[in-house]
Write an enzyme that holds these catalytic residues in place. Structure first.
Site: not given
Length: 380
Positions: A135-136, A71, A102
Site C-alpha cells: 500500500e505504501e 507494509d 499506519d
C-alpha cells in the site's frame, strides 16, 4: 482463543516490513487466523506479499470485508527516533514504532475483533480479511492483486472496511466515505536554445510555459459538490535545468497535481490539459507536450445503511459522532470501491509517517471495540 490487539500490534511492529518486504508480518497473521478457523491463501504477485483469509462459506449472501496493509514507509533517520522504530515498546500507555498508527494497529484491531466474534458467535455469513504488503509503495500488485484473485476464484465481499487512520484529533471524530481523485500532469515546452543577447535567434520556452501554468493555476475547477470540497490544482515543479544566465534554454518542464471531486471524470481533465497546451503552442510557436499519471479516481459511498452502521458503531464506543469526510490523499479504498461499498475508519493519524510514530494503547483497544460492535451489528 482471545487476541490482545495491543500485543498483536507490537508483534507486527517488530516485523520490519518496509514496503514491499513481508518480514514475517503476514506469516504471523496467517498462523493466527488459521488457528481461528479462517481459510488462508497467500496471493503474492510479482514479489509483493498479500494475504487473503475467509471465515465462513465462499459466496455467502452476507460477507463483511476488511482491507489493510502491513507494509510501512522507511524510518528515515534512525538516530532521530526516541525508541527503536521496530521495537514495539510500550511506555506510559504509548506504543512506539513504525506502523503503530499506519496501520498495523488497524489490522490488529480488526483481526482481534473478528477472531473473538467467529469463536463466540459464529455469524450467518462470511468475514473476509484482505491484507497487502504494497500500500505504501506503487500499489500495483497489492490490493489490486487480491481483488483480481478474488474475482478469478469467485470470492466476494458485500461491504468492506478499510482500517486507515481517519480520525483527526480525537478517536472517532472522522471517517472516510470517499476519496478525491489524483491526476498529475507533466508538461514539457520545446523551444530553441540561443544566446540571451540575441533572443530573436532563439525560441524561448519559459514564457510560454509560465503563461500556461498561470492559466491552469488560476482556473476554478468547481465550487465543491454534496460530499466533496472544491477540487484543487497545485503547481509542484517548474524548471529549466539551466545553470547559465546568458543562455536561453531549449526546454522547460513543469508539473501540476489535481485533487478532484466527483464533478469530474479523469479523461475530461486530461483533455483539458491537452487542449490548454495545444492552444498555448499555437499562440507562441513553442511546442508543449503533456504526459499524465492517474493515481486514483474520485469516489463516494453515499450515506445509507452501511455508512450509518459504521457511524453508529463509532458513536456508541467513543461518544463522538464522526464527520463523514472525503478529504485527504488516496488509499486502497480506491480499488475496493470497484468491488463493493467501502468505508474507512481508524485511529487518530497525527504521527503517521513521522519519526517517533506512536499511538496510545487505549486507542487500539477502542478501535477493536468499534470493530467488534460493527461486526456484531452487521450480522445481527
Amino acid at each position: 482463543m482471545t487476541i490482545d490487539p495491543v500485543d498483536l500490534t507490537a508483534a507486527l511492529i517488530r516485523c520490519p516490513s518496509v514496503t514491499p518486504a513481508e518480514a514475517g508480518a503476514l506469516v504471523l497473521l496467517e498462523d493466527m487466523l488459521s488457528e481461528a478457523g479462517f481459510v488462508c491463501t497467500r496471493v503474492d504477485r510479482n514479489g509483493t506479499p498479500n494475504l487473503f483469509a475467509r471465515w465462513g462459506e465462499k459466496g455467502a449472501n452476507k460477507s463483511l470485508g476488511f482491507n489493510g496493509h502491513t507494509d510501512v514507509v522507511p524510518i528515515g533517520d534512525a538516530a532521530a527516533w526516541t525508541k527503536d522504530p521496530f521495537g514495539g515498546e510500550i511506555e506510559d500507555g504509548i506504543l512506539w514504532g513504525r506502523g503503530a498508527t499506519d496501520m498495523k494497529s488497524g489490522v490488529a484491531a480488526f483481526v482481534a475483533a473478528a477472531v473473538d466474534f467467529v469463536i463466540q458467535t459464529p455469524p450467518q455469513g462470511a468475514i473476509v480479511i484482505a491484507i497487502t504488503g504494497d500500500e505504501e509503495g506503487d500499489a500495483l500488485d497489492g490490493t489490486t492483486a487480491l481483488l483480481d484473485w478474488m474475482h478469478a476464484n469467485n470470492e466476494s465481499m458485500t461491504d468492506c472496511i478499510v482500517g486507515e487512520p481517519t480520525s483527526l484529533d480525537t478517536m472517532g471524530d472522522m471517517m472516510k466515505i470517499g476519496r478525491r481523485g489524483s491526476l498529475t500532469g507533466f508538461f514539457t515546452a520545446h523551444g530553441k536554445q540561443g544566446h540571451a543577447a540575441y533572443p530573436h535567434r532563439a525560441n524561448n520556452p519559459v514564457p510560454a510555459m509560465a503563461r500556461l501554468i498561470d492559466q491552469l493555476a488560476r482556473h476554478t475547477l468547481d465550487e465543491g459538490t454534496a460530499h466533496f470540497d472544491p477540487s484543487t490544482l497545485a503547481v509542484t515543479t517548474f524548471d529549466t535545468g539551466n545553470p547559465a544566465t546568458n543562455v536561453i534554454p531549449a526546454e522547460c518542464k513543469a508539473t501540476v497535481n489535481i485533487r478532484f471531486n466527483d464533478a469530474h471524470e479523469t479523461h475530461d481533465l486530461i483533455a483539458w490539459f491537452e487542449a490548454k497546451a495545444q492552444k498555448m503552442s499555437e499562440e507562441t510557436g513553442v511546442s508543449i507536450t503533456v504526459e499524465t499519471k492517474v493515481t486514483g479516481d474520485s469516489f463516494v459511498t453515499p450515506p445509507g445503511a452501511f455508512v450509518d452502521l459504521v457511524a453508529n458503531s463509532v458513536a456508541a464506543e467513543t461518544g463522538v459522532t464522526p464527520e463523514l469526510s472525503t478529504s485527504g490523499g488516496t488509499s486502497d479504498a480506491r480499488f475496493v470501491k470497484n468491488h463493493c461499498p467501502v468505508v474507512e475508519v481508524g485511529l487518530v493519524g497525527k504521527t503517521m509517517h513521522q519519526v517517533d510514530e506512536r499511538v496510545p494503547v487505549e486507542q487500539i483497544q477502542t478501535l477493536k471495540n468499534i470493530y467488534s460492535r460493527l461486526i456484531r451489528d452487521y450480522f445481527a
